[in-house]
Design a protein around this motif. Sequence first.
Motif, mmCIF file in Angstrom:
data_model
loop_
_atom_site.group_PDB
_atom_site.id
_atom_site.type_symbol
_atom_site.label_atom_id
_atom_site.label_comp_id
_atom_site.label_asym_id
_atom_site.label_seq_id
_atom_site.Cartn_x
_atom_site.Cartn_y
_atom_site.Cartn_z
ATOM 1 N N UNK A 82 74.846 44.227 28.754
ATOM 2 C CA UNK A 82 73.466 44.487 29.149
ATOM 3 C C UNK A 82 72.705 45.307 28.113
ATOM 4 N N UNK A 83 73.358 45.636 26.990
ATOM 5 C CA UNK A 83 72.652 46.357 25.929
ATOM 6 C C UNK A 83 72.576 47.864 26.189
ATOM 7 N N UNK A 84 71.732 48.548 25.401
ATOM 8 C CA UNK A 84 71.594 49.988 25.565
ATOM 9 C C UNK A 84 70.143 50.344 25.886
ATOM 10 N N UNK A 85 70.005 51.450 26.597
ATOM 11 C CA UNK A 85 68.670 51.946 26.946
ATOM 12 C C UNK A 85 67.930 52.348 25.686
ATOM 13 N N UNK A 86 66.658 51.994 25.601
ATOM 14 C CA UNK A 86 65.881 52.367 24.429
ATOM 15 C C UNK A 86 65.507 53.839 24.474
ATOM 16 N N UNK A 87 65.177 54.324 25.662
ATOM 17 C CA UNK A 87 64.710 55.710 25.722
ATOM 18 C C UNK A 87 65.852 56.702 25.595
ATOM 19 N N UNK A 88 67.045 56.355 26.022
ATOM 20 C CA UNK A 88 68.119 57.347 25.969
ATOM 21 C C UNK A 88 69.283 56.937 25.085
ATOM 22 N N UNK A 89 69.392 55.663 24.774
ATOM 23 C CA UNK A 89 70.504 55.208 23.954
ATOM 24 C C UNK A 89 71.798 55.006 24.722
ATOM 25 N N UNK A 90 71.789 55.272 26.027
ATOM 26 C CA UNK A 90 72.997 55.096 26.827
ATOM 27 C C UNK A 90 73.186 53.616 27.141
ATOM 28 N N UNK A 91 74.452 53.159 27.244
ATOM 29 C CA UNK A 91 74.670 51.761 27.602
ATOM 30 C C UNK A 91 74.158 51.463 29.014
ATOM 31 N N UNK A 92 73.452 50.342 29.147
ATOM 32 C CA UNK A 92 72.843 50.004 30.435
ATOM 33 C C UNK A 92 73.905 49.813 31.510
ATOM 34 N N UNK A 93 75.005 49.147 31.136
ATOM 35 C CA UNK A 93 76.031 48.896 32.150
ATOM 36 C C UNK A 93 76.582 50.214 32.682
ATOM 37 N N UNK A 94 76.690 51.212 31.798
ATOM 38 C CA UNK A 94 77.169 52.526 32.235
ATOM 39 C C UNK A 94 76.175 53.183 33.178
#
Lengths: 321, 559
Positions: A82-94
């Motif tokens: 699912x990629x990573x969050x742009x605003x935080x850089x955290x992995x979306x799945x996480x």
Amino acid sequence: MAAYVLRRLGGAVAVLWAAFTVSYLILYLLPSDPVAIMLDQGAGGERVDPARVAELRERYGFDQGPVQQYLTLLGRTLTGDLGTSISSGAPVSGLIADAFPETAKLAGLALALALVAGVGIALLASWTRAAWLRDLLLALPPLGVAVPGFWVGLVLLHLFSFTWFVFPAVGNEGFASLVLPAVTLAVGLAAVVAQVLSQGLREASRAPYVETAFAKGSGRARVLGAHVARNGSLPTVTVLGVLVGNLLGGTVVVETVFSRQGFGRLVENAVTTQDIPVVQGLVVVAAAVFVVTSLLVDLVHPLLDPRVLAGGHGRSGGGAR
Amino acid sequence: MVPNPPRRTSPHRTSPQRTISRRSHAAPAAVATALAAALALTGCSGPESASGAAPAEPTPGGTLRFALGAAPAGVDPQQVGSNVSIYVARQLADSLTDQDPETGEIQPWLAESWEVSDDLTRFTFHLRDGVTFSDGSALDADDVRASFDAISGDLGAAAPLAASYLAGYQETEVPDPGTATVVFDEPNAQFLQATSTVSLAILAEETAEVDPAERLQGDVIGSGPFVLESYTQDQGAVVTRREGYDWAPEAAEHQGDAYLERIEFSVVPESGVRAGGLASDQFDAVGDVLPQDVPQVEGSGGEVLTRANPGVPFVLQPNLTRAPLDDVEVRRALLVAIDRQELVDTVLSDAFAPATGILASTTPGYADLSDRLAFDPEEAGRILDDAGWTEGPDGIRVKDGEPLEIEVTFTPVFTGSGPVLELVAQQLRAVGVDLRLRQLTAAEQTTAQDSGDYDFYYYNVTRADADILRTQFSTAQRNLSLREPDDVVDPLLDEQLGEADPATRDAVVAEAQEALLDEGLAIPLFELSQSIGVRGDVHGVTFDASSRLLFHDAWIEQE
């Protein structure tokens, strides 16, 4: 039965794809982009160097054409990334894996409470012979629908957390923290269940087979439980499928009021920052929940009413309604 | 920084002092309020000391539960920009220098001393001995170099604020482990103050190698009084006391380890829940106390601490490419058409101060220009009459068939903004100006900003250095006015950056402030204040020069 299930499954996949595509289109068409928003918020009012924006846009692949971006996203999502969050850089799945169980607990308890209360009110209203009690009970659902969720939440907080400390006001720690938000979420839900079910029971109780049952010598309890309830609950089961989907929406408000970690908070944050990968991930998960509940509803229907499979009452279209 | 959210509070005009305003109860409060109002009217402010019988001796230990009004964007000191993010990140790392909140003076912290070359391009810092990071390694000049290299390099895209402080950065020379010389290709007078900010905090060399996203999630090593235990996005963070911390800045109340064992930051978006949680002992301190929640905080024995943010106060900045704000006379008329005291009295609270210049009064180099901002509707009317804006049939002035209609673009990040602007619109209507409100989300605001789609842009920026005027108003910088380069304002804004002598620099900055107001390049409204609620048994929570919180001296009375 197998064909019925297959048809429903096919519809479910179509719904998932449509949700993904439509949400992508909406996000893409919005005039701003998440990189600019993220940088603007981190810049504290300082001017953001356009070269920096371009650099980051490239890093996230936003410099590619819309179709290219869409295909990349879709392909990645299909492989479970699912990629990573742009605003935080955290992995979306996480992010989703952390948030979803919390919301599932909340929604599960709220649903249980709503069913107990809603079914209880409807059955009692059908059972009682006291007109005043029936009127009182039937007045509750419109009230429950009318009061806004955040207001209920604040009142509950005020009474049971600030005035008498029975439950904590915020957080995700333990069962106690779950009670007030679940009750808040359950109020509107219970109201709908009570409304639809009592309506269904009223209609079912006018059916000819009720007279037949009474004529055969069945008692009131048996008639209500076995005949009226079974037929009268069909609309409620249908509505429940929709309600479970709406529950996810309700958590946005409730999780904010009670400062809980969860799906709703994640949605709110991702939408305000136009964090495309997160929003896309959330949409897919929410659509999946919706699809699964619809599927369950469709599978329960034939059990309650075998005529569904006979085709006469078969509904066309996909699983979502 | 960011249109700083929060803040509204109770009594006590905030003062530019480190000493925090504290509210006492009942009658003394009324007296203090009257006094504060009097001070506000005369445009000056004085220090206020803590009231109440504070126990004499700080007691170490305990956990402070702090409810934040919004979610931190991350915990990397060098990347974050919002107030709430800095509340957390500031505790993890130290800076080369410290800024005295009272005087604005730059004082030693990680650097014992420093020299600045006459042309303001070389800054040599002599580092304090014995400072270690939380992983035990020594802090030396290589860490300074690595931090600054990263900010001006790969990290810069994700750390725009820090990067702007290092504009023109060439390199950091490290002649020996105790000495770092930061070299710029142009004079950079703002850099020394910038070294005191959290954005230029010094992190370990290995942190500079870490991916920016992972740093934001907590993979940072600093030398601060607390270390990060956990961080959960949208939920909060936990920091714990660092043993052996022995390099607090001079302005701190005490040296050595922090008193608090732990600080648990949780995100509580509803202000009523924060206040109720404080009153029912579920929190020890809360951010962003709204005026309506003050009685609850105080009724439970707590206090509301406030301090005005330095920098550019909330202003209306005109877009000069659009009518009618391209008319300088209209802008000048608006300067005196607004009753700023009424804004504070009616929709804010006396924790807030009316703007008295184009900088907030807590900003070093601030010039008091309140005489130019004095409310004078007749004068405003005269200016508009003379400029040809005559009253139309519906009370709105007209010139060449065009009504005097202006739209203000704003976001409600600070909750008081909507009501403030509605009152401003009411006041302007009295002089025949039709101010229309256009409320946007942060995302829409970003778009509007990029495309220049606004008449007035409403915002504030926090920075405890007058260079904020250059970064906001210079035509080479943010320039929300979309102004053409000129030979008055721009040269002044550039000149202060190359001025080594503080007194001369202040004089240049003062001239720039007057020039900006002369042209009506911003219509100041009011100063933002931070307002923090604390329980009665919590002491020593302090504001730094940028009005962000410090917890090194904070302590809780133990049972």
